[in-house]
Structures are given as C-alpha cells and as structure tokens.
Design a protein around this motif. Structure first.
Motif, PDB file in Angstrom:
ATOM      1  N   LEU A 171      25.733  42.964 -35.618  1.00 31.75           N
ATOM      2  CA  LEU A 171      25.981  43.797 -36.540  1.00 31.75           C
ATOM      3  C   LEU A 171      25.656  44.841 -34.812  1.00 31.75           C
ATOM      4  O   LEU A 171      24.823  44.968 -34.655  1.00 31.75           O
ATOM      5  CB  LEU A 171      24.199  44.230 -37.462  1.00 31.75           C
ATOM      6  N   PRO A 172      27.024  45.906 -35.427  1.00 33.19           N
ATOM      7  CA  PRO A 172      27.116  46.757 -34.750  1.00 33.19           C
ATOM      8  C   PRO A 172      26.067  47.448 -34.336  1.00 33.19           C
ATOM      9  O   PRO A 172      25.315  48.186 -33.809  1.00 33.19           O
ATOM     10  CB  PRO A 172      28.296  46.874 -34.710  1.00 33.19           C
ATOM     11  N   ASP A 173      25.321  47.795 -35.601  1.00 29.11           N
ATOM     12  CA  ASP A 173      24.172  49.242 -35.632  1.00 29.11           C
ATOM     13  C   ASP A 173      23.054  48.699 -34.951  1.00 29.11           C
ATOM     14  O   ASP A 173      22.321  49.465 -34.619  1.00 29.11           O
ATOM     15  CB  ASP A 173      24.119  49.949 -36.459  1.00 29.11           C
ATOM     16  N   SER A 174      23.296  46.808 -35.363  1.00 33.06           N
ATOM     17  CA  SER A 174      21.330  46.593 -34.477  1.00 33.06           C
ATOM     18  C   SER A 174      21.691  46.961 -33.591  1.00 33.06           C
ATOM     19  O   SER A 174      20.693  47.628 -32.476  1.00 33.06           O
ATOM     20  CB  SER A 174      21.094  45.416 -34.898  1.00 33.06           C
ATOM     21  N   ILE A 175      22.850  46.878 -32.294  1.00 30.16           N
ATOM     22  CA  ILE A 175      22.940  46.384 -31.350  1.00 30.16           C
ATOM     23  C   ILE A 175      23.278  48.014 -30.288  1.00 30.16           C
ATOM     24  O   ILE A 175      22.369  48.228 -29.328  1.00 30.16           O
ATOM     25  CB  ILE A 175      24.646  45.593 -30.444  1.00 30.16           C
ATOM     26  N   ALA A 176      23.429  49.117 -31.111  1.00 26.45           N
ATOM     27  CA  ALA A 176      23.618  50.152 -31.021  1.00 26.45           C
ATOM     28  C   ALA A 176      22.406  51.176 -30.530  1.00 26.45           C
ATOM     29  O   ALA A 176      21.819  51.572 -29.936  1.00 26.45           O
ATOM     30  CB  ALA A 176      24.610  50.625 -31.711  1.00 26.45           C
ATOM     31  N   TRP A 177      21.271  50.631 -31.880  1.00 27.84           N
ATOM     32  CA  TRP A 177      19.999  51.144 -32.406  1.00 27.84           C
ATOM     33  C   TRP A 177      18.949  50.884 -31.034  1.00 27.84           C
ATOM     34  O   TRP A 177      18.439  50.813 -30.105  1.00 27.84           O
ATOM     35  CB  TRP A 177      19.771  50.854 -33.273  1.00 27.84           C
ATOM     36  N   LEU A 178      19.180  48.905 -30.252  1.00 27.42           N
ATOM     37  CA  LEU A 178      18.253  48.866 -29.615  1.00 27.42           C
ATOM     38  C   LEU A 178      18.573  49.223 -28.274  1.00 27.42           C
ATOM     39  O   LEU A 178      17.569  49.308 -27.377  1.00 27.42           O
ATOM     40  CB  LEU A 178      18.834  46.582 -29.981  1.00 27.42           C
ATOM     41  N   LEU A 179      20.232  49.006 -27.609  1.00 25.31           N
ATOM     42  CA  LEU A 179      20.156  49.612 -26.653  1.00 25.31           C
ATOM     43  C   LEU A 179      20.378  51.119 -26.166  1.00 25.31           C
ATOM     44  O   LEU A 179      20.820  51.376 -24.909  1.00 25.31           O
ATOM     45  CB  LEU A 179      21.218  48.935 -26.065  1.00 25.31           C
TER      46      LEU A 179
END
Length: 605
Positions: A208-216
């Motif tokens: 999920l793009p928003d998961s990756i954006a938030w994580l990093l």
C-alpha cells in the motif's frame, strides 16, 4: 487550478473496445475477463495508466469491477454510484449490478454456472494477477469453482488493446519533515519490525503506497490528490527495508534521508526478491496481489499490513498538524460560504464556478499542496449522486430553491482535510429541510458519542442512522472513513461502517458524514472530521475506560436548512456550542466583512 472539468466518460466508446477485447478472449480461448478499478498497489486511487475500468466502460467511480464475457458484460459497484453508473454506461453493452444486493460472483454464476460438472468441462475467466488481491480471488474461487468456473491468472487483455495507454507515473518523492511526522523512520522501522517478529515472521511485504510513505517519512506524487509514491517494500524484522521504486523518482537528498538501512531496487526486481526470501513472510491477503503471493518461496504468515494500525494511531505531532490545517481550511470555507450566500441566489453561478472559487480560497494558503479529492459540487438533482463530478457537459446553473451540496478538502503540508456542507439557495422545500435535520441529528449523535474502549465502527454506525431509520430513510454509504495526516483522504483500517470490525483507538481520525439522497431532487450530507480521544471523566459514573470524539473541522452548518423543532435540547446545545467555537477559532483569521457574516451564521439557534 488542480482540478479540471473535462468530460472523461464516453459511453459510446464502449462498443468498439468491447469488440476488441472479445477478439482477444476468442484468441486466448477464454470465456471472460475481469477488469478491476485497482492497480498493483491495491490502493483506492489509481494513476491514469491504471484507469482500465473507466477506459473500457465509461464508468469513472472509485470502486467497481467489470466482467466481460463472450456475449454479455456487467459493471459491479456499490450504492454510492447507483445513479452515476446508469448515466455513464452504455446500457446496451453493460448490465449494472449494485452491491450488496448483487455480487460479481453471483452475476458470473448466473451467466456461466454449470452446477455439478460431471464431464470436467469448465468456463475459464482470466484475470491479471497483479490487479487482484489474494482475498478477492480466494472469495471468487470459493463461489465459482464448484459451479464449473475457473479463475486463471492471465496477461492483461485490456493493456493489449489500449493503444494510447499512459506511461507509468514517475512523480518525484519528497521528505516528510520530522517535526510533522513526530517520529523518525528509524524508530518506526525498528518498532514495526519488532511487531513483525512478534507475528512469527522474518519479514513483511508491504504494497500500500500510504503505508510505505508513512513508514519511511516520505511523500510522493504518483497518484493525483494523494501524496504517495508507487512503490513496494519488504520490511525485515530487524528494521531494514528493501524498497522497490524507480530511481528516477528520488533526489540525492531523499536517498540521504533514507539512509543505509533502506536498500533501493528497481520495481522489476520485486518478484525475484520475493522468491529469495528466507523464513516466514508476513502478508496481508486483503492488499497483496495474487502475483506477489505466487512469487513468495518461503512460508507465508497471513496477517494485516503491519503499518496500517500504527499509521492510523496519530501521534501528537500529526494531530497538531491536522488541527492547524483544519483551522486554516475553516477560514477558507468561511470565505467561500460567505461568497455563496452573497452570489448564489442571483442564479448566475454554475457548479464549475463554485468549485473553482473554493479552490482559489484554499490556494491562498501557501501550505496547500493539492486538493484532497475532486471537489463535489452537486446542485439540485446532482447532489443525489454522492460522488458526482462536474464536467463541462454536466455543469448546471445553481438556481434559487436549490439544495447545494459541496464536498471538498485540501492537502496541506501539515494535514489533510475533508468537509461537506449542504446549503440552501433561497427558499428550499420543507421536506429537504426535514431530511437535513434528520441527517444533522445523526451527525451530532456521532459527535457526542461516548463508548467503552474496544468497540468498532460498526457499533457506532447506527447512531448516525437512528433518526433517519425512524422516518423510514437511510443512506447507502458508510458513515465515515479514516483520514491520513498529509496522506490519503481515505485511510484504513478504521471506519464508521456496518462492516468495520476494527476497534477504534486514541489518535485515529475519521470522517463523520451521514447523508440522505432523494434521486432526481436533491442530496444532503454534513461532514466533519473527528479524532478519537479518551472520554472526559464523569465523576462516579465510569466503571471502564471510555472513548469519545474531538471535532477537527470548523465551519458553520446552514441554520436555514434546520427544522429546530426536530432537535432536542441536548442537540441544540451541541450545535450552539459548536458554532460558538467555530466563530472563536475562525473569526480572527477573516476580514471584517466575512467575520460579520460568520457571526450571523454562528449565532445560537
């Protein structure tokens, strides 16, 4: 302007495109092919390259599937789009199936199901394994395989015939600063890596793009209106990450931000890396594409996206940013609503002019990065389509007596907003005012809710509907969705919905937006964003931990649309207190004339 108003749906294009697709079906020996709205990342919003459903069918809604068979076809979507889908489809080419009354598997079974297939023959439906989640295909196979219908991974037949298909997006990534993120990506990766290990896994696959954006602590620009990048990631239990994204999206500064514990690879390498993983691999079947599942060579542990819940529980810095963004957004809304009050009764404003003016008011804020979704301006009968998008052909002049629904939001560098206001243009029908007041009662009930910790969105959803139900009315969408902090305006896993089983937790942000839609006449929706907080103590009354909501959105609710006699004393008290807070928070940001208008709009009922 962020938003444009070109006509994107052409039902007349469907017939030749269907003919080309059916030629491919015959060439491949298939009985049919599935065309979803989703992309390989399984997010709600997709890039132009992935708008296959709209390109083939003409239907531009944000949820749905099509299935094309040799001599018939259908589009399946939900109740939010029951009017829109009929208007956008060529009825001679596609049947319409609305859920939950119908289903994709039910329609396919009705057309192709063979019951107990003794001779071993079967119908063969192809699907692109990158565009469907594991859970989706498992559910379909469970329903269809006993009926002699096989679902087979296949090349994408739509891509074969889409001659001018856009290229994949290559939007540049950016750094989300620590003062807004509230936690470094080193800390996030270590914390969530430990959670992966606690699930008995050595790594987790995140799509999920928003998961990756938030994580990093990064943001992207691959999806219009949503500041997220197209990427895949493998998070290892030790906190390191393998990130799969085009290198051209990354500046040297961003690579330095990622650091040595995040290795960047080409997207094309993702499948090979999945095949080489050692140890148990945690995956979320609800978001993992079938192709990624099939590529994993190690033991699979089924679970949830390990980033999803931590992302939903906003930390103090994220909550502060969201609160600040909402105050500034409220000032823009006040200027806009004052303008509507002044100009709309003249009968000279169109829906496009209204959407344009609202964007101009928001753009006066230098922290605005985009709008958070295509602004919905539905006047009169257009308001009865919950996700109506005005274009140059549908643009309607707003007339006295209209009910005007405006659903909009902004992507600010410190927060994401989403607000709906429904206003009267001159004198509106009594039944519209009655319906508005019933919707308002539901919105106030959610705003005032107090509940024991552990309850989920499905437990609170009836509060928003009770007044409507007593009048024999209802609405065909959830009461609320999760919202990200300068991320996707629709965020999971938290929701206020009949189907949501995720317990609500402190820090989660949701929309509170009951509605009512009278097809062909008007639509009503009132929406504020709310955050989950510990409930204030009631002396001697609480015997368990309780939660409640704090309102983030501050803009007046049209008093002219209210039937005061339908509100009880506590509802009136809540509304008057809310309006007093709107005036106190927003008034100092306005010039004298708009501040005077706001004082009138916020006076006690």
């Amino acid at each position: 302007m962020f938003q444009t108003f070109e006509t994107t749906s052409r039902p007349e294009n469907a017939l030749p495109r269907l003919a080309a697709l059916r030629a491919e079906l015959a060439r491949e020996g298939l009985s049919g092919f599935l065309i979803p709205r989703a992309d390989a990342h399984q997010g709600e919003y997709v890039a132009p390259r992935d708008e296959r459903l709209a390109w083939l069918t003409g239907f531009t809604g944000s949820a749905g599937n099509a299935v094309v068979l040799e001599d018939t076809a259908a589009v399946v979507t939900d109740g939010r789009y029951k009017v829109q889908v009929r208007e956008q489809l060529d009825a001679g080419s596609f049947e319409t199936v609305i859920t939950p009354g119908g289903s994709l598997s039910g329609w396919i079974d009705a057309k192709l199901g063979q019951g107990d297939v003794a001779d071993g023959s079967e119908a063969r439906i192809g699907f692109d394994p990158w565009l469907h989640s594991v859970s989706e295909i498992e559910k379909l196979r469970k329903a269809l395989e006993p009926r002699g219908i096989a679902l087979l991974p296949w090349d994408n037949l739509v891509d074969r015939i889409w001659d001018d298909q856009p290229e994949p997006p290559m939007g540049e990534m950016s750094i989300h600063p620590l003062d807004l993120a509230g936690e470094s990506h080193d800390e996030k990766r270590a914390r969530i890596g430990r959670a992966v290990a606690a699930e008995g896994a050595a790594s987790a696959v995140i799509t999920l793009p928003d998961s990756i954006a938030w994580l990093l602590n990064i943001r992207g620009s691959d999806i219009v209106r949503n500041p997220v990048p197209h990427a895949f990631a493998i998070l290892h239990a030790g906190g390191t990450v393998d990130l799969f994204s085009a290198s051209g999206k990354m500046t040297q500064l961003l690579r330095e931000h990622l650091g040595d514990e995040i290795a960047v690879h080409a997207p094309e390498a993702f499948s090979a890396w999945l095949g080489a993983l050692d140890g148990p691999v945690l995956v979320d079947p609800a978001s993992l594409p079938v192709a990624a599942w099939d590529a994993i060579g190690a033991k699979i542990v089924r679970g949830s996206d390990p980033v999803s819940l931590p992302k939903a529980r906003k930390n103090p810095a994220e909550l502060a940013g969201m609160a600040a963004a909402h105050v500034r957004d409220g000032a823009a809304m006040a200027r806009f609503l004052a303008w509507i009050d002044r100009e709309a009764p003249s009968g000279t404003l169109t829906e496009i002019a209204i959407a344009t003016r609202l964007e101009e008011e928001r753009a006066a804020d230098p922290t605005l990065r985009d709008i958070s979704f295509e602004t919905i301006v539905g006047s009169g009968p257009h308001g009865a389509m919950p996700h109506y998008r005005v274009n140059t052909e549908s643009d309607r002049t707003v007339m006295p007596g209209d009910v005007l629904l405006v659903d909009s939001g902004g992507q600010y560098s410190d927060g994401t907003t989403d607000i709906t206001r429904t206003v009267a243009v001159g004198e509106v029908p009594d039944r519209a005012r009655r319906a508005f007041t019933l919707v308002l009662k539901g919105m106030i009930a959610i705003s005032r809710a107090r509940w024991p910790k552990g309850l989920a969105g499905r437990d609170l959803d009836p509060l928003a509907r009770a007044a409507l139900w007593r009048a024999g009315l209802d609405f065909d969408h959830g009461t609320g969705h999760g919202v990200g902090a300068y991320l996707s305006v629709h965020e999971g896993p938290q929701r206020l919905s009949r189907t949501s089983e995720v317990p609500l937790e402190t820090g989660m942000i949701l929309s509170n937006e009951p509605g009512y839609y009278d097809e062909g006449e008007f639509g009503i929706r009132i929406e504020n964003l709310v955050s989950v907080i510990p409930a204030p103590a009631l002396p001697g009354a609480d015997d368990r931990e309780m939660l409640s909501f704090s309102t983030l959105t501050f803009a007046p609710i049209d008093r002219r649309m209210i039937e005061p006699a339908l509100l009880d004393a506590e509802e009136r008290s809540w509304l008057d207190a809310y309006h007093a807070e709107v005036a106190a928070r927003i008034g100092p940001l306005l010039d004298a004339s708009v501040s005077e208008w706001l004082d009138g709009a916020c006076r006690p009922l």
